[in-house]
Design a protein around this motif. Structure first.
Motif, PDB file in Angstrom:
ATOM      1  N   LEU A  20     -58.955 132.059   2.916  1.00  7.55           N
ATOM      2  CA  LEU A  20     -59.794 131.148   3.696  1.00  7.55           C
ATOM      3  C   LEU A  20     -58.856 130.069   4.242  1.00  7.55           C
ATOM      4  N   THR A  21     -58.141 130.416   5.308  1.00  7.65           N
ATOM      5  CA  THR A  21     -57.144 129.517   5.882  1.00  7.65           C
ATOM      6  C   THR A  21     -57.284 129.472   7.401  1.00  7.65           C
ATOM      7  N   PHE A  22     -56.595 128.488   8.004  1.00  3.68           N
ATOM      8  CA  PHE A  22     -56.600 128.402   9.471  1.00  3.68           C
ATOM      9  C   PHE A  22     -56.141 129.709  10.101  1.00  3.68           C
ATOM     10  N   ALA A  23     -55.192 130.377   9.470  1.00  6.99           N
ATOM     11  CA  ALA A  23     -54.635 131.618  10.024  1.00  6.99           C
ATOM     12  C   ALA A  23     -55.598 132.799   9.921  1.00  6.99           C
ATOM     13  N   LEU A  57     -62.772 125.098   3.433  1.00  2.49           N
ATOM     14  CA  LEU A  57     -63.841 124.147   3.147  1.00  2.49           C
ATOM     15  C   LEU A  57     -64.718 123.955   4.375  1.00  2.49           C
ATOM     16  N   ALA A  58     -64.107 123.862   5.537  1.00  7.55           N
ATOM     17  CA  ALA A  58     -64.873 123.719   6.778  1.00  7.55           C
ATOM     18  C   ALA A  58     -65.797 124.915   6.995  1.00  7.55           C
ATOM     19  N   LEU A  59     -65.316 126.105   6.684  1.00  6.00           N
ATOM     20  CA  LEU A  59     -66.137 127.307   6.811  1.00  6.00           C
ATOM     21  C   LEU A  59     -67.332 127.237   5.853  1.00  6.00           C
ATOM     22  N   MET A  60     -67.090 126.825   4.616  1.00  4.48           N
ATOM     23  CA  MET A  60     -68.180 126.698   3.646  1.00  4.48           C
ATOM     24  C   MET A  60     -69.203 125.660   4.113  1.00  4.48           C
ATOM     25  N   LEU A  83     -60.341 124.898  -3.411  1.00  3.53           N
ATOM     26  CA  LEU A  83     -61.504 124.446  -2.651  1.00  3.53           C
ATOM     27  C   LEU A  83     -62.226 123.315  -3.373  1.00  3.53           C
ATOM     28  N   LEU A  84     -62.307 123.405  -4.680  1.00  4.61           N
ATOM     29  CA  LEU A  84     -62.939 122.333  -5.445  1.00  4.61           C
ATOM     30  C   LEU A  84     -62.173 121.020  -5.272  1.00  4.61           C
ATOM     31  N   LYS A  88     -63.593 117.646  -3.562  1.00  2.00           N
ATOM     32  CA  LYS A  88     -63.561 116.358  -4.259  1.00  2.00           C
ATOM     33  C   LYS A  88     -62.954 115.276  -3.368  1.00  2.00           C
ATOM     34  N   LEU A  89     -61.874 115.609  -2.666  1.00  4.94           N
ATOM     35  CA  LEU A  89     -61.235 114.648  -1.762  1.00  4.94           C
ATOM     36  C   LEU A  89     -62.177 114.171  -0.667  1.00  4.94           C
ATOM     37  N   SER A  90     -63.049 115.067  -0.211  1.00  6.28           N
ATOM     38  CA  SER A  90     -63.949 114.723   0.888  1.00  6.28           C
ATOM     39  C   SER A  90     -65.340 114.295   0.423  1.00  6.28           C
ATOM     40  N   GLY A  91     -65.577 114.298  -0.895  1.00  4.59           N
ATOM     41  CA  GLY A  91     -66.872 113.877  -1.411  1.00  4.59           C
ATOM     42  C   GLY A  91     -67.911 114.978  -1.484  1.00  4.59           C
ATOM     43  N   PHE A  92     -67.568 116.180  -1.052  1.00  6.31           N
ATOM     44  CA  PHE A  92     -68.532 117.280  -1.094  1.00  6.31           C
ATOM     45  C   PHE A  92     -68.771 117.798  -2.501  1.00  6.31           C
TER      46      PHE A  92
END
Length: 103
Positions: A20-23, A57-60, A83-84, A88-92
């Motif tokens: 699950l990456t940009f690539a 994370l954006a995909l999720m 991903l966890l 956590k860094l983004s508050g999700f």
């Protein structure tokens, strides 16, 4: 790079395999959102995800947004630690989608 695949194991139960990456996330991945339509509940198993970054994370988050729009009860299991940490860094990690997976 490991290709990203989404496979339906049984009705409403899907497995994500690969990265699950940009690539690995492309237009074809975005078209795969059709699986969110026409079901009451969906569980996505992420146990076979090899690597991830913020695109994962954006995909999720996009799956969450679309499931809410379609009134689909969406859940995730076996969320990778990468991903966890990003959640956590983004508050999700405070949302119900991640809360059961964090300590």
């Amino acid at each position: 790079m490991s290709k990203l695949t989404l496979t339906e194991q049984s009705p409403g139960h899907f497995t994500v395999e690969g990265s699950l990456t940009f690539a690995s996330i492309d237009k074809q991945t975005l078209q795969s959102f059709k699986f969110l339509k026409g079901m009451d509940a969906i569980c996505i198993d992420l146990a076979k995800v090899k690597t991830t970054d913020s695109a994962g994370l954006a995909l999720m988050i996009e799956w969450i947004r679309l499931s809410r729009m379609g009134r689909v009860n969406l859940s995730f299991k076996n969320i990778p630690s990468q991903l966890l940490a990003l959640a956590k860094l983004s508050g999700f990690d405070e949302t119900e989608y991640f809360a059961n997976h964090t300590h």
